[in-house]
Design an enzyme around this catalytic site. Structure first.
Site, PDB file in Angstrom:
ATOM      1  N   ARG A  78      37.042  29.630  54.098  1.00 11.18           N
ATOM      2  CA  ARG A  78      37.987  30.439  54.878  1.00 11.18           C
ATOM      3  C   ARG A  78      38.247  29.718  56.197  1.00 11.18           C
ATOM      4  O   ARG A  78      37.363  29.010  56.725  1.00 11.18           O
ATOM      5  CB  ARG A  78      37.385  31.817  55.183  1.00 11.18           C
ATOM      6  CG  ARG A  78      37.374  32.761  53.997  1.00 11.18           C
ATOM      7  CD  ARG A  78      38.778  33.286  53.686  1.00 11.18           C
ATOM      8  NE  ARG A  78      38.769  34.298  52.636  1.00 11.18           N
ATOM      9  CZ  ARG A  78      39.045  34.054  51.349  1.00 11.18           C
ATOM     10  NH1 ARG A  78      39.350  32.829  50.956  1.00 11.18           N
ATOM     11  NH2 ARG A  78      39.034  35.040  50.466  1.00 11.18           N
TER      12      ARG A  78
ATOM     13  N   HIS B  48      46.525  27.463  51.280  1.00  9.94           N
ATOM     14  CA  HIS B  48      45.612  28.430  50.657  1.00  9.94           C
ATOM     15  C   HIS B  48      45.944  28.632  49.163  1.00  9.94           C
ATOM     16  O   HIS B  48      46.251  29.741  48.719  1.00  9.94           O
ATOM     17  CB  HIS B  48      45.645  29.777  51.404  1.00  9.94           C
ATOM     18  CG  HIS B  48      44.427  30.612  51.116  1.00  9.94           C
ATOM     19  ND1 HIS B  48      43.841  31.442  52.047  1.00  9.94           N
ATOM     20  CD2 HIS B  48      43.668  30.752  49.994  1.00  9.94           C
ATOM     21  CE1 HIS B  48      42.800  32.057  51.511  1.00  9.94           C
ATOM     22  NE2 HIS B  48      42.680  31.646  50.261  1.00  9.94           N
TER      23      HIS B  48
HETATM   24  P1  NAP Z   1      29.639  33.704  45.765  1.00 12.21           P
HETATM   25  O1  NAP Z   1      29.480  33.615  44.298  1.00 12.21           O
HETATM   26  O2  NAP Z   1      29.344  34.983  46.450  1.00 12.21           O
HETATM   27  O3  NAP Z   1      28.724  32.530  46.394  1.00 12.21           O
HETATM   28  C1  NAP Z   1      28.479  32.443  47.759  1.00 12.21           C
HETATM   29  C2  NAP Z   1      27.462  31.328  48.016  1.00 12.21           C
HETATM   30  O4  NAP Z   1      27.314  31.157  49.431  1.00 12.21           O
HETATM   31  C3  NAP Z   1      26.084  31.621  47.467  1.00 12.21           C
HETATM   32  O5  NAP Z   1      25.499  30.413  47.040  1.00 12.21           O
HETATM   33  C4  NAP Z   1      25.335  32.147  48.699  1.00 12.21           C
HETATM   34  O6  NAP Z   1      23.943  31.964  48.642  1.00 12.21           O
HETATM   35  C5  NAP Z   1      25.922  31.258  49.765  1.00 12.21           C
HETATM   36  N1  NAP Z   1      25.752  31.833  51.104  1.00 12.21           N
HETATM   37  C6  NAP Z   1      26.267  32.982  51.609  1.00 12.21           C
HETATM   38  N2  NAP Z   1      25.881  33.170  52.881  1.00 12.21           N
HETATM   39  C7  NAP Z   1      25.119  32.109  53.197  1.00 12.21           C
HETATM   40  C8  NAP Z   1      24.408  31.722  54.364  1.00 12.21           C
HETATM   41  N3  NAP Z   1      24.419  32.480  55.463  1.00 12.21           N
HETATM   42  N4  NAP Z   1      23.707  30.575  54.327  1.00 12.21           N
HETATM   43  C9  NAP Z   1      23.653  29.827  53.199  1.00 12.21           C
HETATM   44  N5  NAP Z   1      24.310  30.129  52.059  1.00 12.21           N
HETATM   45  C10 NAP Z   1      25.024  31.253  52.055  1.00 12.21           C
HETATM   46  O7  NAP Z   1      31.120  33.316  46.206  1.00 12.21           O
HETATM   47  P2  NAP Z   1      32.199  32.452  45.398  1.00 12.21           P
HETATM   48  O8  NAP Z   1      32.853  33.272  44.350  1.00 12.21           O
HETATM   49  O9  NAP Z   1      31.566  31.168  45.008  1.00 12.21           O
HETATM   50  O10 NAP Z   1      33.288  32.204  46.555  1.00 12.21           O
HETATM   51  C11 NAP Z   1      32.938  31.568  47.762  1.00 12.21           C
HETATM   52  C12 NAP Z   1      34.077  31.661  48.755  1.00 12.21           C
HETATM   53  O11 NAP Z   1      35.137  30.775  48.391  1.00 12.21           O
HETATM   54  C13 NAP Z   1      34.784  33.010  48.838  1.00 12.21           C
HETATM   55  O12 NAP Z   1      34.042  33.944  49.605  1.00 12.21           O
HETATM   56  C14 NAP Z   1      36.091  32.634  49.516  1.00 12.21           C
HETATM   57  O13 NAP Z   1      35.912  32.662  50.909  1.00 12.21           O
HETATM   58  C15 NAP Z   1      36.314  31.188  49.063  1.00 12.21           C
HETATM   59  N6  NAP Z   1      37.462  31.075  48.151  1.00 12.21           N
HETATM   60  C16 NAP Z   1      38.537  30.342  48.548  1.00 12.21           C
HETATM   61  C17 NAP Z   1      39.606  30.183  47.693  1.00 12.21           C
HETATM   62  C18 NAP Z   1      40.784  29.339  48.062  1.00 12.21           C
HETATM   63  O14 NAP Z   1      41.780  29.346  47.347  1.00 12.21           O
HETATM   64  N7  NAP Z   1      40.716  28.566  49.117  1.00 12.21           N
HETATM   65  C19 NAP Z   1      39.602  30.792  46.437  1.00 12.21           C
HETATM   66  C20 NAP Z   1      38.497  31.535  46.066  1.00 12.21           C
HETATM   67  C21 NAP Z   1      37.415  31.675  46.934  1.00 12.21           C
HETATM   68  P3  NAP Z   1      22.994  33.014  47.841  1.00 12.21           P
HETATM   69  O15 NAP Z   1      23.594  33.160  46.455  1.00 12.21           O
HETATM   70  O16 NAP Z   1      21.689  32.353  47.821  1.00 12.21           O
HETATM   71  O17 NAP Z   1      23.038  34.308  48.595  1.00 12.21           O
HETATM   72  C1  GLV Z   2      41.031  33.304  47.592  1.00  8.51           C
HETATM   73  O1  GLV Z   2      41.020  32.800  48.662  1.00  8.51           O
HETATM   74  C2  GLV Z   2      39.988  34.128  47.064  1.00  8.51           C
HETATM   75  O2  GLV Z   2      39.106  34.530  47.836  1.00  8.51           O
HETATM   76  O3  GLV Z   2      40.016  34.397  45.859  1.00  8.51           O
END
Ligand code: NAP
Ligand code: GLV
Length: 307
Positions: free
Chosen positions: A222, A270
């Site tokens: 983000r 994005h």
């Molecule tokens: P997720 O499955 O919830 O994974 C989050 C990861 O971050 C987990 O490994 C978690 O660790 C770690 N984490 C969270 N807080 C932390 C901290 N304080 N210190 C260290 N590690 C931490 O999320 P996801 O589905 O992979 O998505 C991740 C992010 O990608 C989303 O929240 C969004 O912001 C971004 N995103 C961007 C796009 C885009 O188009 N640019 C699209 C989709 C998503 P633990 O599991 O050990 O708690």
């Molecule tokens: C996109 O940024 C998502 O969080 O899915």
């Protein structure tokens, strides 16, 4: 019983067609045509919505994205779970984007774009992917899939998360104590963290200083993860050599923001990954079935943790 969809209307029509085929018992409604507010049981939305109290029988809010930082978590009624998007389409599109960005950095695309503009013919040294170590901040749904995909392309991969993961072929680091050693060996750093109070501003001068000199950054988390002025200073000093940025604060960045014209920055609006209705429908219907059966839904947000 209805499902109200409140996001991109074009993809909304795809969701509508899929709901009609796969769940004809659920009255699918495209915002703002919500029908009877009493009938609304499920809300599918990208952005937070005003006045959830107008839906007295609301049972679940489905975030249509993986991130939920855009919601005011404190305003969601205790009895209404918020579920983030976990589905194969959002994963594969993120794998594609990060592979594109890592390859662009590894194969000097930013240099060649600059050289082409100046009609300069100059070959830079090519090294195998195995000599490039990619570090991924966040090893959740997206980070772990990206790490495995990059490993398949031959890159040396490592990841960091709050708790320790076990991923074949990926060195996994955990917690604040292991952040410095993770950073010290990450030549390309990818941010795939959720935005929370702990991760806001994590991509800052102090963190950049711990990367190897000349490392590069890919931010697909983000915009507020990044302190943009620190990135510009790190690029200008040579501590960082390049950045690929998909997310910004605000979006879009103001027209006069220096990032737009920085020669070492590639920007996209994005679009790194997008929920794909064809595959996401399975997850949403599965979660509705789980909810009806009194089971835990996949991707339920821990409101205190913030993701
Ligand atoms: P997720 O499955 O919830 O994974 C989050 C990861 O971050 C987990 O490994 C978690 O660790 C770690 N984490 C969270 N807080 C932390 C901290 N304080 N210190 C260290 N590690 C931490 O999320 P996801 O589905 O992979 O998505 C991740 C992010 O990608 C989303 O929240 C969004 O912001 C971004 N995103 C961007 C796009 C885009 O188009 N640019 C699209 C989709 C998503 P633990 O599991 O050990 O708690
Ligand atoms: C996109 O940024 C998502 O969080 O899915």
């Amino acid at each position: 019983m209805s499902f109200v969809y409140n996001a991109d209307p074009e993809r909304g029509r795809e969701w509508q067609r899929l709901f009609a085929q796969r769940a004809p018992d659920i009255d699918f409604r495209l915002w703002p045509d919500i029908g009877s507010a009493e009938e609304v049981r499920y809300l599918g939305t990208w952005a937070p919505m005003e006045d959830l109290a107008r839906f007295p029988n609301l049972e679940v809010i489905f975030s249509l994205g993986a991130g939920v930082d855009q919601f005011d978590l404190g305003s969601i009624p205790d009895h209404v779970p918020l579920v983030r998007m976990r589905e194969p389409g959002i994963v594969t599109t993120m794998q594609e984007y990060v592979a594109m960005a890592v390859l662009a950095l590894h194969r000097n695309l930013i240099d060649y774009i600059g050289q082409q503009r100046e009609a300069t013919w100059r070959a830079l040294r090519v090294r195998p992917a195995s000599q490039c170590r990619v570090g991924i901040l966040g090893l959740g749904q997206l980070g772990s899939a990206v790490a495995q995909h990059l490993t398949g392309l031959g890159f040396a991969c490592q990841g960091w998360g709050r708790t320790r993961r076990q991923l074949e072929g990926v060195a996994c680091f955990a917690g604040d104590d292991e952040l410095a050693s993770f950073l010290a060996s990450s030549q390309v750093l990818v941010c795939l963290l959720p935005l929370t109070a702990e991760t806001r501003g994590i991509l800052n001068a102090k963190l950049f200083a711990q990367l190897p000199r000349g490392a590069s950054l890919i931010n697909v988390g983000r915009g507020p993860h990044l302190v943009a002025s620190d990135l510009l200073a790190a690029l200008d000093s040579g501590q960082l050599s390049a950045a690929v940025l998909d997310v910004f604060d605000p979006e879009p960045p103001p027209a006069d923001h220096p990032l737009w014209h920085h020669p070492r920055v590639l920007m996209t609006p994005h679009v790194a990954s997008m929920t794909q209705p064809e595959s996401a429908i399975e997850r949403v219907l599965d979660n509705i079935a789980r909810h009806r059966a009194g089971q835990e839904m996949i991707g339920t947000v821990d409101l205190t943790r913030g993701y």
